[in-house]
Design an enzyme around this catalytic site. Sequence first.
Site, PDB file in Angstrom:
ATOM      1  N   LEU A  43       1.058  -1.292   0.338  1.00  0.00           N
ATOM      2  CA  LEU A  43       0.341   0.260  -0.022  1.00  0.00           C
ATOM      3  C   LEU A  43       1.183   1.322   0.033  1.00  0.00           C
ATOM      4  O   LEU A  43       1.806   1.589   0.856  1.00  0.00           O
ATOM      5  CB  LEU A  43      -0.676  -0.231   1.219  1.00  0.00           C
ATOM      6  CG  LEU A  43      -1.811   1.368   1.591  1.00  0.00           C
ATOM      7  CD1 LEU A  43      -3.177   1.266   0.713  1.00  0.00           C
ATOM      8  CD2 LEU A  43      -1.519   1.714   2.323  1.00  0.00           C
ATOM      9  N   ASP A  46       0.399   8.583   1.919  1.00  0.00           N
ATOM     10  CA  ASP A  46       0.333  10.038   2.069  1.00  0.00           C
ATOM     11  C   ASP A  46       1.287  10.201   1.502  1.00  0.00           C
ATOM     12  O   ASP A  46       2.658   9.328   1.588  1.00  0.00           O
ATOM     13  CB  ASP A  46       0.397  10.693   3.426  1.00  0.00           C
ATOM     14  CG  ASP A  46      -0.852  10.351   4.381  1.00  0.00           C
ATOM     15  OD1 ASP A  46      -1.729   9.450   4.232  1.00  0.00           O
ATOM     16  OD2 ASP A  46      -0.836  11.032   5.247  1.00  0.00           O
ATOM     17  N   GLN A  62       4.003   7.195   2.460  1.00  0.00           N
ATOM     18  CA  GLN A  62       3.458   6.331   3.393  1.00  0.00           C
ATOM     19  C   GLN A  62       3.388   4.452   2.704  1.00  0.00           C
ATOM     20  O   GLN A  62       2.464   4.375   1.394  1.00  0.00           O
ATOM     21  CB  GLN A  62       2.308   6.360   4.314  1.00  0.00           C
ATOM     22  CG  GLN A  62       2.680   7.382   5.098  1.00  0.00           C
ATOM     23  CD  GLN A  62       3.196   7.692   6.384  1.00  0.00           C
ATOM     24  OE1 GLN A  62       2.705   6.677   7.124  1.00  0.00           O
ATOM     25  NE2 GLN A  62       4.468   7.898   6.518  1.00  0.00           N
ATOM     26  N   SER A 106       3.871  10.232   8.757  1.00  0.00           N
ATOM     27  CA  SER A 106       3.595  11.423   8.248  1.00  0.00           C
ATOM     28  C   SER A 106       4.278  11.958   8.122  1.00  0.00           C
ATOM     29  O   SER A 106       4.633  12.596   9.456  1.00  0.00           O
ATOM     30  CB  SER A 106       2.233  11.912   6.827  1.00  0.00           C
ATOM     31  OG  SER A 106       1.662  10.865   6.428  1.00  0.00           O
ATOM     32  N   ARG A 165       0.277  14.353  15.103  1.00  0.00           N
ATOM     33  CA  ARG A 165       1.246  13.597  13.718  1.00  0.00           C
ATOM     34  C   ARG A 165       0.693  14.630  12.256  1.00  0.00           C
ATOM     35  O   ARG A 165       0.582  15.020  12.290  1.00  0.00           O
ATOM     36  CB  ARG A 165       0.927  12.127  13.022  1.00  0.00           C
ATOM     37  CG  ARG A 165      -0.290  12.444  13.019  1.00  0.00           C
ATOM     38  CD  ARG A 165      -1.004  10.859  12.560  1.00  0.00           C
ATOM     39  NE  ARG A 165      -2.894  11.207  12.312  1.00  0.00           N
ATOM     40  CZ  ARG A 165      -3.503  10.429  12.591  1.00  0.00           C
ATOM     41  NH1 ARG A 165      -3.556   9.904  14.331  1.00  0.00           N
ATOM     42  NH2 ARG A 165      -4.883  10.440  12.428  1.00  0.00           N
TER      43      ARG A 165
HETATM   44  C1  FRU Z   1      -3.276  10.561   6.439  1.00  0.00           C
HETATM   45  C2  FRU Z   1      -2.518   9.527   7.510  1.00  0.00           C
HETATM   46  C3  FRU Z   1      -1.724  10.272   8.768  1.00  0.00           C
HETATM   47  C4  FRU Z   1      -0.422   9.522   9.426  1.00  0.00           C
HETATM   48  C5  FRU Z   1      -0.583   8.539   8.221  1.00  0.00           C
HETATM   49  C6  FRU Z   1       0.058   7.285   8.818  1.00  0.00           C
HETATM   50  O1  FRU Z   1      -3.583  10.196   5.490  1.00  0.00           O
HETATM   51  O2  FRU Z   1      -3.931   8.898   8.918  1.00  0.00           O
HETATM   52  O3  FRU Z   1      -2.160  11.525   9.919  1.00  0.00           O
HETATM   53  O4  FRU Z   1       0.587  10.127   9.218  1.00  0.00           O
HETATM   54  O5  FRU Z   1      -1.400   8.553   7.340  1.00  0.00           O
HETATM   55  O6  FRU Z   1      -0.398   6.401   7.410  1.00  0.00           O
END
Ligand code: FRU
Length: 485
Positions: A43, A46, A62, A106, A165
């Site tokens: 997958l 972000d 991500q 992220s 975050r």
């Molecule tokens: C957004 C999110 C962020 C987090 C990341 C984790 O899609 O939830 O807030 O840092 O994805 O993958």
Amino acid sequence: MKEWTLEERYRVLNDPSEISELFERIKKSVYRQKYHIQPVTGLSSDPNGFVYHDGKWHLFYQWTPWGAVHGLKYWYHVTSEDLVHWKNAGIGLRPDSFYDNKGNHSGSAISVDGQLYFFYTGNHRDENWVRTPYTCAAKLDETGKLTKLPEPLFGPRDDYSEHQRDPKVVYNEAKDRYYILIGAQTLDERGTVLIYSSKDLLEGWSFEGQLNVPGYESFGGMWECPYIVNISGKDVLIFSPQYTTLPGRSESTNHNVYLIGHMDYDTLTFTPENDYQFLDFGFDFYAAQGAANVGDPNKAILIAWIGLPDNHYPTEPEEWEGSMTIPRELRVVDGRLIQTPVEGVTDLRESEIPAENKLPEYGELEATFTGGDTRLALFTGADGSGGFVINYDSAKKEAVIDKRGMSKRYNESVGEVLSVPIPDGLRKLQIFIDRSSVEIFINNGEATFTSHVYPTVEEHGYTIDNYNSLKLWNYKASVNDDFVV
Ligand code: FRU
């Protein structure tokens, strides 16, 4: 749908050979993109660490390696010289310390005096699965690898929930200070942004306070991926509010919106000039991030995840999903953002296709219209039936986009029909088609509509009414699908 255990989702990737077979299988998918960034395996969600540095664009996404599931997140690195041709560069950050034991979440980057700095969320969980999000930093070393600072810059505040975050670092010239914006949730579950500042990037960070946005004190339950950028003298606040439905967005509870206004770093107040607007009106668009070091005060460059946090897509059984949008240039004109694909994208035009009702497998369609009612159906069967339908109503000045005619249906419960207001009337559509996505730019960027789409081999026709001109092109591939881990 496969049920993943926690162990499977959070499995550590020790050696690239553990996913090489998976990659070989995935590579054969008919839905692999040709000019969009996508995950090597598993997958991609972000975009992270988007920055121009030393002649190159760096971007990370991500990444969960094992399949189309949110689990242990890595930052996977891709680079480009022109924002169009991208190369895989392998893992940028891996969750290998105490502070990020359950994922590198992220974050962003900034290039200062020839040095490249990264800020990310270390997602720590203890043995009872209690989460502590740390704001961590890393630097690019001479070998092109990211080296983490051994200790976080700061931990979470206990007067907010565990949702803290997505550090976005920005420099404010007037104050000659760096600011970190953190997406957060109050203890009574309202979305907000926390602001930290420092004179130096790698030390001295202190909490300034919570961002005030008059009128937006109670707007969604968490603001993910906040970002403030100045474009042509106007401040733009971009964020992804979640845990709420919004008018015009059907049943979805994840959104990406923006406000135009003025940011005052003394009072920590962002004063909007008008109502929030959707960054994109499509089914699948989230967590947009602007690039740092763009070097032009009149535009920003933005990229987003084609996907939404709670959605599932038809490539899930193939153990991969997700893609990035084409990077976009953002300008502020008359109180709204105008978004256009980065310039070099149309250089991918390889050959013009005769307008014979067959769409390119990956390419572009450009049409201009009379201003009256019109209907454009993409990905229809050869007889023109079904498809992904755009219905423009000139009296309402609105286009309704309906994907129920596609044979592969998914995420039905969040809505398969959405509308886009086109207050100035429909004049032009520029549509970028890749093997599993479609991005529609309306009237040279007055509005955009991004969606995944999974046509079968039979679904590559189209029909169009009431138009002035129509052109279609096949594209050259521009993103290498190489196994680099
Ligand atoms: C957004 C999110 C962020 C987090 C990341 C984790 O899609 O939830 O807030 O840092 O994805 O993958």
